[in-house]
Write a protein that holds these residues in place. Sequence first.
Motif, mmCIF file in Angstrom:
data_model
loop_
_atom_site.group_PDB
_atom_site.id
_atom_site.type_symbol
_atom_site.label_atom_id
_atom_site.label_comp_id
_atom_site.label_asym_id
_atom_site.label_seq_id
_atom_site.Cartn_x
_atom_site.Cartn_y
_atom_site.Cartn_z
ATOM 1 N N ALA A 126 0.834 -1.202 0.000
ATOM 2 C CA ALA A 126 0.000 0.000 0.000
ATOM 3 C C ALA A 126 0.869 1.252 0.000
ATOM 4 O O ALA A 126 0.549 2.249 -0.658
ATOM 5 N N THR A 127 1.986 1.189 0.749
ATOM 6 C CA THR A 127 2.897 2.331 0.785
ATOM 7 C C THR A 127 3.521 2.566 -0.583
ATOM 8 O O THR A 127 3.653 3.714 -1.036
ATOM 9 N N ALA A 128 3.898 1.490 -1.270
ATOM 10 C CA ALA A 128 4.475 1.617 -2.609
ATOM 11 C C ALA A 128 3.484 2.283 -3.564
ATOM 12 O O ALA A 128 3.865 3.143 -4.373
ATOM 13 N N ASP A 129 2.215 1.905 -3.488
ATOM 14 C CA ASP A 129 1.187 2.524 -4.331
ATOM 15 C C ASP A 129 1.070 4.018 -4.037
ATOM 16 O O ASP A 129 0.945 4.846 -4.949
ATOM 17 N N GLU A 130 1.098 4.366 -2.745
ATOM 18 C CA GLU A 130 0.960 5.764 -2.346
ATOM 19 C C GLU A 130 2.163 6.594 -2.801
ATOM 20 O O GLU A 130 2.018 7.723 -3.278
ATOM 21 N N LEU A 131 3.353 6.027 -2.676
ATOM 22 C CA LEU A 131 4.554 6.730 -3.111
ATOM 23 C C LEU A 131 4.571 6.915 -4.634
ATOM 24 O O LEU A 131 4.961 7.976 -5.140
ATOM 25 N N TRP A 132 4.157 5.898 -5.354
ATOM 26 C CA TRP A 132 4.101 5.982 -6.809
ATOM 27 C C TRP A 132 3.099 7.054 -7.249
ATOM 28 O O TRP A 132 3.363 7.833 -8.177
ATOM 29 N N GLU A 133 1.965 7.113 -6.572
ATOM 30 C CA GLU A 133 0.968 8.132 -6.897
ATOM 31 C C GLU A 133 1.528 9.536 -6.652
ATOM 32 O O GLU A 133 1.345 10.449 -7.466
ATOM 33 N N ALA A 134 2.226 9.726 -5.528
ATOM 34 C CA ALA A 134 2.819 11.029 -5.227
ATOM 35 C C ALA A 134 3.904 11.385 -6.234
ATOM 36 O O ALA A 134 4.037 12.547 -6.654
ATOM 37 N N TYR A 135 4.681 10.401 -6.640
ATOM 38 C CA TYR A 135 5.764 10.602 -7.614
ATOM 39 C C TYR A 135 5.192 11.012 -8.972
ATOM 40 O O TYR A 135 5.675 11.953 -9.616
ATOM 41 N N GLN A 136 4.134 10.316 -9.408
ATOM 42 C CA GLN A 136 3.482 10.657 -10.671
ATOM 43 C C GLN A 136 2.870 12.054 -10.616
ATOM 44 O O GLN A 136 2.937 12.810 -11.594
ATOM 45 N N SER A 137 2.264 12.366 -9.494
ATOM 46 C CA SER A 137 1.626 13.673 -9.338
ATOM 47 C C SER A 137 2.658 14.797 -9.422
ATOM 48 O O SER A 137 2.434 15.826 -10.070
ATOM 49 N N PHE A 138 3.812 14.596 -8.777
ATOM 50 C CA PHE A 138 4.856 15.621 -8.793
ATOM 51 C C PHE A 138 5.385 15.839 -10.211
ATOM 52 O O PHE A 138 5.681 16.977 -10.605
ATOM 53 N N GLN A 159 0.985 19.597 -15.383
ATOM 54 C CA GLN A 159 1.047 20.608 -14.340
ATOM 55 C C GLN A 159 2.467 21.060 -14.003
ATOM 56 O O GLN A 159 2.652 22.107 -13.383
ATOM 57 N N TYR A 160 3.471 20.312 -14.404
ATOM 58 C CA TYR A 160 4.838 20.651 -14.017
ATOM 59 C C TYR A 160 5.247 21.982 -14.644
ATOM 60 O O TYR A 160 5.013 22.210 -15.832
ATOM 61 N N PRO A 161 5.874 22.875 -13.871
ATOM 62 C CA PRO A 161 6.249 24.192 -14.401
ATOM 63 C C PRO A 161 7.263 24.064 -15.541
ATOM 64 O O PRO A 161 8.222 23.299 -15.460
ATOM 65 N N LEU A 162 7.023 24.805 -16.584
ATOM 66 C CA LEU A 162 7.965 24.834 -17.700
ATOM 67 C C LEU A 162 9.252 25.529 -17.280
ATOM 68 O O LEU A 162 9.244 26.447 -16.459
ATOM 69 N N ASP A 163 10.351 25.094 -17.841
ATOM 70 C CA ASP A 163 11.671 25.697 -17.604
ATOM 71 C C ASP A 163 12.212 25.448 -16.198
ATOM 72 O O ASP A 163 13.137 26.135 -15.770
ATOM 73 N N THR A 216 10.547 20.715 -23.245
ATOM 74 C CA THR A 216 10.554 19.376 -22.658
ATOM 75 C C THR A 216 9.947 19.417 -21.269
ATOM 76 O O THR A 216 10.226 20.326 -20.485
ATOM 77 N N LEU A 217 9.109 18.432 -20.972
ATOM 78 C CA LEU A 217 8.506 18.282 -19.651
ATOM 79 C C LEU A 217 8.851 16.894 -19.107
ATOM 80 O O LEU A 217 9.029 15.946 -19.884
ATOM 81 N N PRO A 218 8.938 16.742 -17.788
ATOM 82 C CA PRO A 218 9.244 15.429 -17.221
ATOM 83 C C PRO A 218 7.996 14.559 -17.111
ATOM 84 O O PRO A 218 6.873 15.063 -17.060
ATOM 85 N N VAL A 219 8.208 13.255 -17.053
ATOM 86 C CA VAL A 219 7.117 12.316 -16.816
ATOM 87 C C VAL A 219 7.659 11.154 -15.993
ATOM 88 O O VAL A 219 8.801 10.718 -16.182
ATOM 89 N N ALA A 220 6.870 10.675 -15.055
ATOM 90 C CA ALA A 220 7.291 9.567 -14.200
ATOM 91 C C ALA A 220 7.391 8.288 -15.026
ATOM 92 O O ALA A 220 6.429 7.896 -15.693
ATOM 93 N N PHE A 221 8.544 7.634 -14.979
ATOM 94 C CA PHE A 221 8.759 6.404 -15.742
ATOM 95 C C PHE A 221 8.735 5.182 -14.829
ATOM 96 O O PHE A 221 8.053 4.197 -15.113
ATOM 97 N N SER A 222 9.480 5.241 -13.733
ATOM 98 C CA SER A 222 9.484 4.117 -12.799
ATOM 99 C C SER A 222 9.952 4.598 -11.434
ATOM 100 O O SER A 222 10.650 5.609 -11.315
#
Length: 331
Positions: free
Chosen positions: A241-253, A258-262, A302-308
């Motif tokens: 459950a913790t891994a799921d929560e951390l992954w969700e927070a990582y993806q959200s960040f 929504q990630y600021p450009l530049d 370029t914008l970042p995206v959560a990969f793993s």
Amino acid sequence: MRFPYVNKLPIAIIVDFLKVLGVTRRLGTKATAILTFNLSAPLSTSFNIPANFEVIDSTGNYSFLTDTALSIPPGLVSGSVTATAEVTGSSYNLASYTLIGIPNPLTFLSSVTNLEGANGGSDPESDDQVITRGLVELRVRSPISQADFEFIAETELGVGSRCRAIGLLGANRTSKQLGAIHLFLLNANQEPANSAQLIKIQQLFSERVPLGSSLYTSPMELLSISADLIAKLVPGREAEATADELWEAYQSFLNPSQYPLDEDIILNEVEFALRATGAIRDIESLLLNGQPLNVPLPNQYTLPVAFSLNMSLVSDEGVVFELLRGAGEFE
């Protein structure tokens, strides 16, 4: 006696007024995709797939029809053609590798798929959406600033999309060009805009850019970010459950919508986002793309995206839980 239609009258008048000014309700658009057909073996003659050939998704609920006939030359085993959704709607914006069904099989045709997502489908506008877009279009009929170009493009692509307008940037994305405006586009589903959408945005601005200006459109580029985390579990927390929560927070960040450009990816900020879940403590190590360093973005488009997110979560008893979320994760 109540008159239920009285409250709707002002909205109807505004919509009609906007229509007079050239702003009409959008009735929705059909999604488009590029379908790649594969043969079971190379043939000695051309293999033809007719126009309006139907391909459906893995659920059988969404149907696409090829726009033109496709001819696969002798000796080749695959070919690609554009296809359009059967009906309008955003629900037809399907992910990659989901259009795989062939309701009417052909001899020697072994498979079909879409290597990139189907995009460009939109729903009919509501009254509120017509009014909001109409008032904006009246204000920025002739876009001048960077914000004008970005707002118009994002309004067209839908909520969650991104546009980066860069002035004086040529078609090759590196050279300076006088009078050039280069738009980099991200879909509402957080994927780079496909070819059909690039053309659509190009056409949208074709009569709005000043004489002597050149407008270019390109997909927004995405930089995949992989993280390796070693941290202690908060007592009482369950590892999965913790891994799921951390992954969700990582993806959200790292959400590209929504990630600021530049802004580069700052290691301490990623660490803070993971700590903010309240699920871990005492982060021993955090690596981004294999390094304990910030990750710079290579350019303005370029914008970042959560990969793993690879996690080693340690309990108070010293048990180490090795968990992976994202790319490479087992089904």
